[in-house]
Design a protein around this motif. Structure first.
Motif, mmCIF file in Angstrom:
data_model
loop_
_atom_site.group_PDB
_atom_site.id
_atom_site.type_symbol
_atom_site.label_atom_id
_atom_site.label_comp_id
_atom_site.label_asym_id
_atom_site.label_seq_id
_atom_site.Cartn_x
_atom_site.Cartn_y
_atom_site.Cartn_z
ATOM 1 N N GLY A 38 60.421 -28.041 -0.344
ATOM 2 C CA GLY A 38 61.785 -27.039 -0.900
ATOM 3 C C GLY A 38 61.302 -25.948 -2.149
ATOM 4 N N PHE A 39 61.877 -27.377 -3.486
ATOM 5 C CA PHE A 39 61.878 -26.852 -4.733
ATOM 6 C C PHE A 39 60.772 -26.096 -5.050
ATOM 7 C CE2 PHE A 39 61.553 -28.176 -9.439
ATOM 8 C CZ PHE A 39 62.437 -27.283 -9.230
ATOM 9 N N LYS A 40 59.239 -26.661 -4.463
ATOM 10 C CA LYS A 40 58.191 -26.277 -4.890
ATOM 11 C C LYS A 40 58.101 -24.821 -4.248
ATOM 12 C CE LYS A 40 55.589 -30.385 -5.326
ATOM 13 N NZ LYS A 40 54.230 -31.484 -4.954
ATOM 14 N N ASP A 41 58.767 -24.799 -3.172
ATOM 15 C CA ASP A 41 58.642 -23.588 -2.430
ATOM 16 C C ASP A 41 59.281 -22.545 -2.991
ATOM 17 O OD1 ASP A 41 56.782 -24.275 -0.427
ATOM 18 O OD2 ASP A 41 58.638 -24.684 0.724
ATOM 19 N N GLY A 42 60.092 -23.425 -4.074
ATOM 20 C CA GLY A 42 61.064 -22.136 -4.584
ATOM 21 C C GLY A 42 60.752 -21.732 -6.042
ATOM 22 N N MET A 43 60.284 -23.078 -6.383
ATOM 23 C CA MET A 43 59.702 -22.649 -7.711
ATOM 24 C C MET A 43 58.203 -21.272 -7.632
ATOM 25 S SD MET A 43 61.189 -23.861 -10.318
ATOM 26 C CE MET A 43 60.219 -23.550 -11.389
ATOM 27 N N ALA A 48 56.282 -15.457 -8.355
ATOM 28 C CA ALA A 48 55.584 -14.203 -7.710
ATOM 29 C C ALA A 48 57.029 -13.839 -7.996
ATOM 30 C CB ALA A 48 55.341 -14.934 -5.640
ATOM 31 N N SER A 49 58.002 -13.100 -8.102
ATOM 32 C CA SER A 49 58.660 -12.604 -7.521
ATOM 33 C C SER A 49 59.310 -11.699 -9.217
ATOM 34 C CB SER A 49 60.244 -12.102 -7.174
ATOM 35 O OG SER A 49 61.282 -13.250 -8.025
ATOM 36 N N GLU A 50 59.161 -12.475 -10.154
ATOM 37 C CA GLU A 50 58.799 -12.477 -11.056
ATOM 38 C C GLU A 50 57.447 -11.350 -12.141
ATOM 39 O OE1 GLU A 50 59.837 -15.549 -13.683
ATOM 40 O OE2 GLU A 50 61.523 -15.840 -13.407
#
Length: 81
Positions: A38-43, A48-50
């Motif tokens: 979950g942490f990797k997916d969040g990063m 991607a959004s930045e």
């Protein structure tokens, strides 16, 4: 005295398994793996959004452009003697 051999680590592992049990250790391992995933997916999502959106200045920050809001009042506070 400062180094541990493989036999020391095997004894520690055996004690941990006896204390917690294999089912509890399996649950802890799967929970930890899910948290790391979950942490990797969040990063990845954050990066991607930045990259997709241009950076904007935070609200209330004074910028050097002429379109800045003209209602700002600059005041200098002085202490009473």
């Amino acid at each position: 005295m400062g180094s541990f051999s493989i036999w020391h680590w095997l004894v520690v592992l055996l004690i941990v398994v006896l204390v917690f049990g294999t089912k509890k250790l399996k649950n802890i391992g799967s929970d930890l793996g899910g948290a790391v995933k979950g942490f990797k997916d969040g990063m990845k999502d954050g990066a991607a959004s930045e990259a997709a959106t241009p950076p904007t200045p935070p609200a209330g920050q004074v910028t050097g452009n002429a379109s800045a809001e003209k209602t700002t009042i600059d005041v200098e506070a002085k202490q009473k003697s």
